[in-house]
Structure formats: C-alpha cells, structure tokens
Design an enzyme around this catalytic site. Structure first.
Site, PDB file in Angstrom:
ATOM      1  CG  MET A 111     -53.235  19.052  59.300  1.00  0.00           C
ATOM      2  SD  MET A 111     -54.344  18.247  58.112  1.00  0.00           S
ATOM      3  CE  MET A 111     -53.941  16.524  58.390  1.00  0.00           C
ATOM      4  NE  ARG A 112     -54.312  20.299  68.722  1.00  0.00           N
ATOM      5  CZ  ARG A 112     -53.965  21.558  68.522  1.00  0.00           C
ATOM      6  NH1 ARG A 112     -54.869  22.424  68.122  1.00  0.00           N
ATOM      7  NH2 ARG A 112     -52.725  21.957  68.712  1.00  0.00           N
ATOM      8  CB  ALA A 113     -60.175  17.908  63.389  1.00  0.00           C
TER       9      ALA A 113
END
Length: 665
Positions: A279-281
């Site tokens: 989910m970092r993107a």
C-alpha cells in the site's frame, strides 16, 4: 556536514530537468512523501540540482544551542537537549544540507556514546550523528546504491518515522529527524534492492537531452556561470526569491488541500492497474498529489495532480523481477487514468471540469517529456551493450534459485551477503588497537581493560577512569562479505548447438541472480574468433551483466589462451581498485583451443600462471556428452588448480554451491 555555498549554481537556472526539479520541490513541500531517488547516467547534473535546492529553501528559526535544531514555537518535548521553554527566543539560520559519505559508519549516522565523557567523568552522554544535523533540512546521499544496505534501512526508517532511535552502549535516545532524503545513483554501478527502492517516495530517471538546442543551452549556462559566478547568480536572484516564496505558500496551503473520496479511489485504481505490491505506492501517490495541488495553488486535488504524482511515485514500484529496469509507460498511465474514477470538486455543482478535463493541464507536456526520457534511457542501455550480435544468439531459460551456503573460513573483504568476513558491521568478536586517529565504534570493555593498569600512575583520585587516546580499542566485527565473480565465457563455434549455449547462459544467469541477492560484484570476459573481449568490467550492475550475456553471440575459432590472459588482466586491475574484494574466476568452456599455433599448450601455460597467482577458479565443462569426449577441460582445471564441474551437473543450484564452496578453500 556542509552548507551549500552562496554562489552555488541557481536552481532556477537548471535546464531540461523539469521532472527532477518538480520532484525535489514536492518533497520539500511535504517531507512525508519520503524523499527522492535520482537515477541517471554520469554527468547529468544530479548533484548540482540537489545542492542548488538549499538556496531556495526558507531559513529556519531554531532554539539557540540546541543540537537538534528544535523549532522554538513547537519544541520537541523529547529532545535530548530539552526541555525547551517557548520563551527562549530564536536563532535564524539557513536551511542545512547534510551529505552522508558512502563510507559512513552506523555510529556516524545515528550518533553514539561520548566515549571520553563516559570513561573520564563516569556519565552517559550522547554524541549526535548526521541524522540529528539533518533535522528540518536535507540529507543527501550520493551513490546511495553503494551504501551498505543496513544504513539505507536506517535512513529510510528515520525519513518515514520522522525520528531516530539509538539503543546501544548504555545510550537510549530518541530525537526528531524530519528531513528530506535525496539519493542519487548511476544504475550502471548497481541497483538498489526492490525492497529499498520501494521505501523512496519518488524517483526520477535523468538522462542528457538528445536535442542539440537543449545541450547548447546547458553548455552556455554552465560556461557563463564558471566565467563569473557572482554575476550569473545575481541574474537569477529574482527568480530564486519567487520560487522560494511559492514554496512557502504551498507549505502553508498544504493542510487546506482536500483529497476527495473520488480522488482516493482514482489513485487506488491506478495503483491496482499497475499491479504494485503493498500500500505504500497508494499512500505516497496520495501525499504527492496533495503536495502538487498546493504547489499549483489549488485546494482540491484534480486529475492533473494525480497524473503528476503517479508519474513520480510508481515507476520504481513496478519491478516484478530483480533484473527488470524501473520505468513507467506514459500510454499505460493515460489509459489507467482514463479508465479510473475521476476526482470531483466538492464545491462543483455541475459536470464541467474547470481544469479542462482529464486530458488538460500543464503536466501533459511533462508526461510526454518523461516518456521521451525513458525511451532515451532504454536506447542508451542498448547502445552501451555494444553493436548487434552478428553470430547465432541463444537465449537462457528461467533461472533457478540458488542455495544459500556460507563460507566457513572468514575473509576480510567488503561488507556483503555471501561469505563470512571481518567487516565494519556485524556481531562483535573481539577488539583491536586504534591506528592513529582512526574512526570506528569503540570497544568499551577493551578500552577500560587497556586503561585500568595505569590509573595509579596517572594519579586518579575520584570516580571514573583516566583515559588517553592510545587506550582506545576498536570493536572487531564479523559479518558477511561480497565477492567479485568474473565469468570467462567461451563464445566460439565449438560451444555446439544453440540449446547447449542456452543451458550455459541459464546456469550463469542463475549465479548472477544469486550475486544480485548477495551484493556481489560481477564481470564478464568473452572469447571467440581471434581475441578476447571485456564485455563488462567489474561492476555492481548485475542487470547489465544479464543483458550483455543474453545478447552474446557464438561463432568462430577458440582463442582460449587469450581469454585466460584477458581475465587475468581484469582481475589484476580489479585488485588494485578494490583490494579487499576476494575474486573468483568462473571459466565456462569445452576446453578446445583452436586459434594460433600450439593453442592448447599456450592455454595450459596461461592456466598455470593463474594458478601461481592463487586465483580461485571453477571450470565448467561444456563439452557435449555424446560422441568422442576429449576431456580437455579437466586437464585445464588441473593446471588451474580449479574445481571441475560438468555442465550436465549444473542444475538446482549446483554451480552456485560449487562457487561458494570453492571460495572457502
């Protein structure tokens, strides 16, 4: 630590680097984005742009005497130099650029126990490191891909958390460390691991323009600056002030920007369409879109903001294979945007989009430029690999996973992930004397033991020890080292069928994959026709080695002696440049030598010379099993004092296991 000089090249005078400038500006507006990674070939002004950025950053109000640059209006309650009273006043200083050298130790980065105070005064005092100096400023790491992985982890953790924690040698300190992390790297010198790439918020690929007009403009600006720096800087003074003021306004506007549910959904759909991991993107893209809206003077995130954010936040997160080059196809991005839910203005009562719709906005040209840069980078990489092969080219199959085996005998090489070695990181296994004013992490017990017998002579009358510089002992640590694996590959016609050469390439690619994971340096020498060629000098760029290997043609005679002598010369030069890295020569051949008079005798002579030099070698015999087998490779292996391995036995990691076991000899 250094501050950018007052006459540094102006940020607004940089030509043809719009994406890089935008990424740096957005990261300074919103440090929560997580920093910027700049990838580019040498000579593309990466460092110039980073150093110029500090000139346009607003000055800081800091608490006088605070080593951690606390804000007097909002002092950090956990500051080691605190607590600070709000009425203490303020000291104004310029934004700080802190440079972290590639050879920095963990103590230098995080800080450590103040040894002299601990021993002489009996108190535990913390000596801040580079992270403390970079608080509220920029931390710049040139050649970040050459930095030890554990230090990169430390930097990225601090950049993401906004704090640094030190728990060692009786020191327990947590201090603020909010900074803009900027790393530069040349991909030809080796890539960052995908896990570390993902931790950088934004990435920009920088290549020199192929437009002669742009190149002329770059040269003219640089030559004018060098001729009279003061006049050149003065010419851009107004533009510099305007840019600085715009950054301040964007920072103030940042908290007012609205990220609507539809914008969040669009970001999620775009990230999902590119199949990024985790989910970092999504989070980085959202933060970047908010920062871009503030930079554009808007209070609601629009499609142009999402487009600009995705272009900077997603390229390095699309890698599915360790050898895949980072990149983002602009046409795919536009398709993902068109197929996603467009953001809506919460105050807009009608269907009309005041910005001109998803296809409008100033970033369209930037997106086009980004696509051009990517295609140029790809063409550059193809050119660097050499001319198109003129012989028969065999492709490799899917590489197999190498078994992880450790070397029992410890070396003294550079830090890596393969062999046991005495390095700067790892577990403490002893102590040693310090040479001169040599830096390093002290061994407290060893230092105390060294100083204790002399306390009476030195007249100690109170608590603590009287310690002198020559008492200090440094910790000896055992970790892992990386190695230089040099492939010497027979590319002559005697290597047989395309299928046979495909098996050879598959084995080598498997070892290259293992080298990528273990942080080895690799090189490639090929021999065919009448000469040997250094297809790839020793480098950390395993991806380049794979590309060169895949395009390797076969055909012609076999200059085996020339191949061995060329490999010996490569190893000789590598030992001068990097004497601590232990080498291994992997000779891949069928043993036949057909070029020149007494070809095989000359090859055996060269092999004997390599053996006298103590070169650790593995010989992989590629002679076909069917028909008459001459067994020349086994004779050659005996002359080399090398491990002998038949190609038919290279499966499920056998080659990797042989290489590692050979290193232990």
């Amino acid at each position: 630590m250094r501050a950018a000089p007052s006459n540094s090249f102006p940020f607004t005078a940089i030509v043809g680097m719009d994406d890089l400038q935008l990424a740096l500006i957005l990261a300074t507006i919103s440090p929560a984005i997580g920093g910027v990674l700049i990838r580019g070939e040498k000579g593309t002004a990466k460092s110039t742009a980073v150093r110029a950025l500090t000139e346009i950053l607003p000055p800081l109000d800091v608490v006088p005497g605070c080593r951690f640059s606390c804000d007097p209006d909002r002092p950090d309650p956990t500051c080691p130099d605190g607590p600070h009273a709000v009425t203490e006043g303020a000291e104004v200083r310029a934004a700080r650029l802190v440079e972290l050298p590639v050879g920095a130790t963990e103590d230098r980065v995080l800080g450590s126990l103040h040894l002299e105070k601990a021993l002489a005064e009996g108190i535990t005092a913390y000596e801040p490191g580079l992270l403390a100096a970079a608080h509220r400023g920029l931390l710049y790491v040139d050649e970040v891909n050459l930095l030890h992985d554990h230090l990169v982890d430390v930097l990225l953790d601090a950049a993401a958390m906004g704090r640094a924690s030190v728990e060692r040698d009786g020191v327990s300190v947590t201090h603020p460390a909010r900074f803009v992390l900027v790393g530069t790297m040349n991909p030809e010198e080796g890539e960052l691991r995908p896990q570390l790439l993902d931790r950088f918020g934004l990435t920009v690929d920088v290549v020199a323009s192929r437009d002669p007009a742009v190149r002329v403009e770059v040269m003219r600006a640089r030559l004018t600056y060098e001729a009279d720096p003061e006049s050149f800087v003065a010419r851009y003074d107004g533009a510099q002030r305007e840019l600085a003021e715009r950054i301040v306004k964007a920072r103030d506007l940042l908290t007012e920007v609205i990220l609507t549910d539809s914008a969040l959904r669009q970001i999620a759909e775009i990230c999902a369409s590119f199949d990024v991991d985790g989910m970092r993107a999504d989070l980085v893209t959202a933060r970047t879109a908010v920062a871009h809206a503030a930079w554009s003077g808007r209070t609601v995130v629009e499609v142009d903001d999402v487009r600009a954010a995705a272009k900077l936040a997603l390229p390095h997160r699309r890698r599915r294979n360790p050898f895949d080059a980072p990149g983002l196809d602009d046409q795919q991005l536009e398709e993902a945007i068109n197929n996603s839910t467009p953001p809506e203005d919460p105050d807009d009562d009608g269907p009309d989009d005041p910005s001109g719709g998803p296809g409008g906005g100033a970033d369209n040209s930037a997106s086009s430029e980004g696509g051009s840069s990517e295609s140029e980078e790809q063409s550059i990489g193809q050119t660097a690999a050499g001319p198109a092969p003129c012989g028969d080219v065999a492709g490799s199959s899917a590489p197999y996973k190498a078994r992880l085996l450790s070397v029992q005998v410890a070396g003294t090489g550079v830090a890596g992930r393969r062999s046991r070695a005495i390095t700067e990181v790892g577990r403490v296994v002893g102590d040693r004397g310090r040479v001169g004013r040599e830096a390093g992490r002290p061994h407290l017990l060893g230092t105390m033991r060294n100083a204790a017998p002399y306390q009476k002579v030195r007249g100690r009358s109170g608590p603590g020890l009287v310690v002198r510089a020559d008492d200090v002992r440094l910790a000896v640590r055992e970790g892992r080292e990386g190695n230089l694996v040099l492939f010497c590959v027979d590319a002559s016609g005697s290597m047989g069928t395309k299928k046979r050469m495909g098996e050879v390439k598959t084995a080598i690619v498997s070892l290259l994959l293992d080298a990528y994971q273990r942080r080895d340096t690799v090189g490639l020498v090929t021999f065919a026709g009448a000469a040997a060629t250094v297809a790839l000098p020793p480098t950390g760029s395993v991806e380049t080695a794979v590309r060169r290997l895949e395009s390797l043609p076969t055909g012609g005679r076999t200059p085996l002696a020339e191949g061995l002598l060329q490999a010996a010369e490569v190893l000789r030069i590598a030992a001068i440049r990097d004497p601590r890295r232990r080498p291994l020569l992997v000779l891949v051949t069928d043993g036949r030598a057909t070029h020149g008079d007494n070809a095989f005798a000359r090859a055996r002579q060269a092999a004997g010379w390599l053996a006298q030099r103590g070169t650790a070698t593995v010989v992989v015999d590629c002679e076909p099993r069917r028909g008459v087998r001459l067994g020349l490779s086994s004779e050659l292996a005996a002359d080399l004092g090398a491990e002998y391995l038949d190609l038919g036995d290279v499966a499920a990691g056998n080659l990797v296991r042989t290489v590692i076991e050979r290193k232990a000899a």
